[in-house]
Enzyme design. Structure first.
Site, short mmCIF file in Angstrom:
data_model
loop_
_atom_site.label_atom_id
_atom_site.label_comp_id
_atom_site.label_asym_id
_atom_site.label_seq_id
_atom_site.Cartn_x
_atom_site.Cartn_y
_atom_site.Cartn_z
N HIS A 20 0.83 -1.21 0.00
CA HIS A 20 0.00 0.00 0.00
C HIS A 20 0.86 1.25 0.00
CE1 HIS A 20 0.36 1.74 4.08
NE2 HIS A 20 0.66 0.51 4.43
N CYS A 21 0.21 2.37 -0.37
CA CYS A 21 0.84 3.68 -0.35
C CYS A 21 -0.15 4.64 0.29
CB CYS A 21 1.25 4.11 -1.76
SG CYS A 21 -0.13 4.30 -2.90
N GLN A 22 -0.15 5.89 -0.09
CA GLN A 22 -1.08 6.87 0.49
C GLN A 22 -2.45 6.82 -0.18
OE1 GLN A 22 0.08 8.53 3.18
NE2 GLN A 22 -1.89 9.48 3.60
N GLY A 56 -3.06 4.70 -3.38
CA GLY A 56 -3.23 3.54 -4.24
C GLY A 56 -2.46 3.63 -5.55
N TYR A 113 -3.45 4.29 2.30
CA TYR A 113 -3.52 4.64 3.72
C TYR A 113 -4.63 5.67 3.98
CZ TYR A 113 -1.82 5.10 8.50
OH TYR A 113 -1.72 5.09 9.87
#
Length: 182
Positions: free
Chosen positions: A143-145, A147, A172
């Protein structure tokens, strides 16, 4: 060494990537991530729509990536060996994290990580993911901030040979929003 760069939107690429290719969608972040992820001594084969090929070439050349040896139209992927990764909603992603074979990767930058992260996650910045040491034989959850970067990361992990790769839809931000409504 040849770098196969797929420039299609992530929602399209996740349904079928040429084995070994890395998807960096041709959007406002393209130059940034191409600069981080493509090595300057690599020959580049670009998968791009015919109408975008010239613009992709100019964009890559603007950051010194001028070793393009070929372009391929995405239609040429029909019949080729394709790989996929999955996009999961937050609730499913969190359930999958409970699997003892799951390896969770957060590809955000240091500042984002320091502002809050999943306790189970390993912090491996996207720009260094091609070389990062990652446990083999694990189901990789990334995951990232938002997607977008985790989609790029998912294609990198598939190119590296990881069988099961899934990323969190909305990243996130979506996780935080889900937590605040519970």
């Amino acid at each position: 060494q040849v770098f196969v760069l797929d420039t299609r939107p992530a929602k399209v690429a996740e349904k079928g990537l040429l084995k070994g290719s890395i998807n960096i969608p041709f959007n406002k972040s393209f130059t940034n991530w191409a600069g981080w992820l493509v090595k300057y001594d690599e020959k580049i084969v670009v998968i791009a729509e015919i109408g975008e090929q010239e613009e992709v070439q100019k964009t890559l050349q603007s950051i010194g990536l001028d070793t393009i040896i070929a372009f391929a139209d995405p239609a040429m992927l029909n019949g080729e060996e394709l790989v996929i990764y999955e996009t999961l909603p937050v609730s499913t992603f969190l359930k999958e994290m409970e699997d003892e074979d799951a390896f969770v990767i957060d590809v955000r930058n240091d500042n984002e990580w320091n502002n809050g992260h999943l306790n189970e996650a390993e912090h491996l910045f996207l720009g260094k993911l091609r070389e990062a040491d990652i446990l083999e034989n694990k189901k990789v959850l990334v995951h990232c901030q938002s997607g977008a970067r985790s989609a790029i990361a998912s294609s990198i992990l598939k190119a590296r040979g990881f069988e099961t790769v899934k990323h969190m839809e909305g990243g996130y931000n979506a996780y935080s929003a889900a937590q605040s409504t519970n």
